[in-house]
Design a protein around this motif. Sequence first.
Motif, PDB file in Angstrom:
ATOM      1  N   HIS A 152       0.840  -1.208   0.000  1.00 20.02           N
ATOM      2  CA  HIS A 152       0.000   0.000   0.000  1.00 20.02           C
ATOM      3  C   HIS A 152       0.872   1.254   0.000  1.00 20.02           C
ATOM      4  N   ARG A 153       1.902   1.288   0.825  1.00 20.68           N
ATOM      5  CA  ARG A 153       2.791   2.459   0.899  1.00 20.68           C
ATOM      6  C   ARG A 153       3.514   2.677  -0.428  1.00 20.68           C
ATOM      7  N   TYR A 154       4.023   1.593  -1.021  1.00 26.79           N
ATOM      8  CA  TYR A 154       4.672   1.715  -2.330  1.00 26.79           C
ATOM      9  C   TYR A 154       3.689   2.221  -3.383  1.00 26.79           C
ATOM     10  N   LEU A 155       2.453   1.722  -3.359  1.00 24.03           N
ATOM     11  CA  LEU A 155       1.459   2.185  -4.335  1.00 24.03           C
ATOM     12  C   LEU A 155       1.199   3.682  -4.182  1.00 24.03           C
ATOM     13  N   ILE A 156       1.092   4.143  -2.959  1.00 18.92           N
ATOM     14  CA  ILE A 156       0.884   5.576  -2.715  1.00 18.92           C
ATOM     15  C   ILE A 156       2.055   6.376  -3.283  1.00 18.92           C
ATOM     16  N   ASN A 157       3.281   5.896  -3.070  1.00 14.56           N
ATOM     17  CA  ASN A 157       4.461   6.586  -3.619  1.00 14.56           C
ATOM     18  C   ASN A 157       4.416   6.618  -5.145  1.00 14.56           C
ATOM     19  N   ILE A 158       4.034   5.516  -5.763  1.00 13.49           N
ATOM     20  CA  ILE A 158       3.964   5.446  -7.222  1.00 13.49           C
ATOM     21  C   ILE A 158       2.873   6.378  -7.748  1.00 13.49           C
ATOM     22  N   VAL A 159       1.755   6.459  -7.036  1.00 10.02           N
ATOM     23  CA  VAL A 159       0.682   7.392  -7.408  1.00 10.02           C
ATOM     24  C   VAL A 159       1.177   8.829  -7.317  1.00 10.02           C
ATOM     25  N   GLU A 160       1.868   9.161  -6.232  1.00  6.21           N
ATOM     26  CA  GLU A 160       2.371  10.524  -6.041  1.00  6.21           C
ATOM     27  C   GLU A 160       3.376  10.913  -7.120  1.00  6.21           C
ATOM     28  N   LYS A 161       4.058   9.940  -7.680  1.00 10.86           N
ATOM     29  CA  LYS A 161       5.019  10.203  -8.757  1.00 10.86           C
ATOM     30  C   LYS A 161       4.352  10.238 -10.125  1.00 10.86           C
ATOM     31  N   GLY A 162       3.045   9.946 -10.186  1.00 13.20           N
ATOM     32  CA  GLY A 162       2.277  10.114 -11.411  1.00 13.20           C
ATOM     33  C   GLY A 162       2.194   8.913 -12.332  1.00 13.20           C
ATOM     34  N   TYR A 163       2.567   7.730 -11.874  1.00 10.79           N
ATOM     35  CA  TYR A 163       2.569   6.550 -12.732  1.00 10.79           C
ATOM     36  C   TYR A 163       1.258   5.767 -12.674  1.00 10.79           C
ATOM     37  N   LEU A 164       0.552   5.860 -11.559  1.00 10.78           N
ATOM     38  CA  LEU A 164      -0.681   5.100 -11.350  1.00 10.78           C
ATOM     39  C   LEU A 164      -1.755   5.976 -10.734  1.00 10.78           C
ATOM     40  N   GLU A 165      -2.989   5.496 -10.834  1.00 11.18           N
ATOM     41  CA  GLU A 165      -4.096   5.981 -10.015  1.00 11.18           C
ATOM     42  C   GLU A 165      -4.530   4.785  -9.181  1.00 11.18           C
ATOM     43  N   TYR A 166      -4.871   5.024  -7.922  1.00 10.58           N
ATOM     44  CA  TYR A 166      -5.202   3.934  -7.015  1.00 10.58           C
ATOM     45  C   TYR A 166      -6.145   4.445  -5.948  1.00 10.58           C
ATOM     46  N   THR A 167      -7.228   3.703  -5.708  1.00 10.67           N
ATOM     47  CA  THR A 167      -8.168   4.047  -4.660  1.00 10.67           C
ATOM     48  C   THR A 167      -8.099   2.973  -3.578  1.00 10.67           C
ATOM     49  N   PRO A 168      -7.529   3.299  -2.415  1.00 10.70           N
ATOM     50  CA  PRO A 168      -7.462   2.309  -1.339  1.00 10.70           C
ATOM     51  C   PRO A 168      -8.849   1.804  -0.950  1.00 10.70           C
ATOM     52  N   ARG A 169      -8.915   0.555  -0.556  1.00 14.94           N
ATOM     53  CA  ARG A 169     -10.132  -0.120  -0.098  1.00 14.94           C
ATOM     54  C   ARG A 169     -11.126  -0.415  -1.221  1.00 14.94           C
ATOM     55  N   ILE A 170     -10.739  -0.189  -2.458  1.00 16.69           N
ATOM     56  CA  ILE A 170     -11.568  -0.567  -3.601  1.00 16.69           C
ATOM     57  C   ILE A 170     -10.801  -1.656  -4.350  1.00 16.69           C
ATOM     58  N   ALA A 171     -11.404  -2.829  -4.467  1.00 19.38           N
ATOM     59  CA  ALA A 171     -10.720  -3.974  -5.077  1.00 19.38           C
ATOM     60  C   ALA A 171     -10.328  -3.686  -6.529  1.00 19.38           C
ATOM     61  N   ARG A 172      -9.087  -4.015  -6.856  1.00 21.63           N
ATOM     62  CA  ARG A 172      -8.555  -3.941  -8.220  1.00 21.63           C
ATOM     63  C   ARG A 172      -8.755  -2.562  -8.865  1.00 21.63           C
ATOM     64  N   SER A 173      -8.505  -1.522  -8.072  1.00 23.91           N
ATOM     65  CA  SER A 173      -8.755  -0.146  -8.530  1.00 23.91           C
ATOM     66  C   SER A 173      -7.533   0.539  -9.120  1.00 23.91           C
ATOM     67  N   ILE A 174      -6.476  -0.211  -9.421  1.00 21.30           N
ATOM     68  CA  ILE A 174      -5.246   0.380  -9.937  1.00 21.30           C
ATOM     69  C   ILE A 174      -5.403   0.679 -11.420  1.00 21.30           C
ATOM     70  N   ILE A 175      -5.102   1.910 -11.806  1.00 17.46           N
ATOM     71  CA  ILE A 175      -5.154   2.337 -13.198  1.00 17.46           C
ATOM     72  C   ILE A 175      -3.760   2.813 -13.579  1.00 17.46           C
ATOM     73  N   ILE A 176      -3.246   2.282 -14.676  1.00 20.53           N
ATOM     74  CA  ILE A 176      -1.917   2.643 -15.150  1.00 20.53           C
ATOM     75  C   ILE A 176      -2.015   3.932 -15.975  1.00 20.53           C
ATOM     76  N   LYS A 177      -1.264   4.963 -15.576  1.00 21.26           N
ATOM     77  CA  LYS A 177      -1.280   6.233 -16.291  1.00 21.26           C
ATOM     78  C   LYS A 177      -0.148   6.354 -17.288  1.00 21.26           C
ATOM     79  N   VAL A 178       0.965   5.659 -17.037  1.00 24.76           N
ATOM     80  CA  VAL A 178       2.167   5.726 -17.875  1.00 24.76           C
ATOM     81  C   VAL A 178       2.551   4.318 -18.264  1.00 24.76           C
ATOM     82  N   GLN A 179       2.883   4.119 -19.541  1.00 29.36           N
ATOM     83  CA  GLN A 179       3.309   2.768 -19.966  1.00 29.36           C
ATOM     84  C   GLN A 179       4.676   2.790 -20.519  1.00 29.36           C
TER      85      GLN A 179
END
Length: 71
Positions: A44-71
Motif C-alpha cells: 500500500h505504501r509503495y502504491l501511494i508513492n507510485i501514485v504521487e510520482k504520477g505513474y498510477l491511479e489507485y483508490t485504497p479499499r476498492i478492489a482492483r482499482s489500480i489504473i496505469i497512467k504511464v506505460q
Amino acid sequence: MKELTRREQDIFNFIVEYRNKKGYSPSIREIQKGVFLNSPNMIHRYLINIVEKGYLEYTPRIARSIIIKVQ
C-alpha cells in the motif's frame, strides 16, 4: 515526473505485466506475492508513492482499482 526507486519499479512492472496478461489489475495480495514482500501495508505504501510520482491511479479499499497512467 519523478523517477521510481528499484522496488517501486518492480511493483509497477508487476502491475503492468499482470494487467496485460489478465486484463484487470492485481489485488494487493497478488502484488505482495508477485514481488515477494511480506506485508500488504508495505505494498500500500509503495502504491501511494507510485501514485504521487504520477505513474498510477489507485483508490485504497476498492478492489482492483489500480489504473496505469504511464506505460
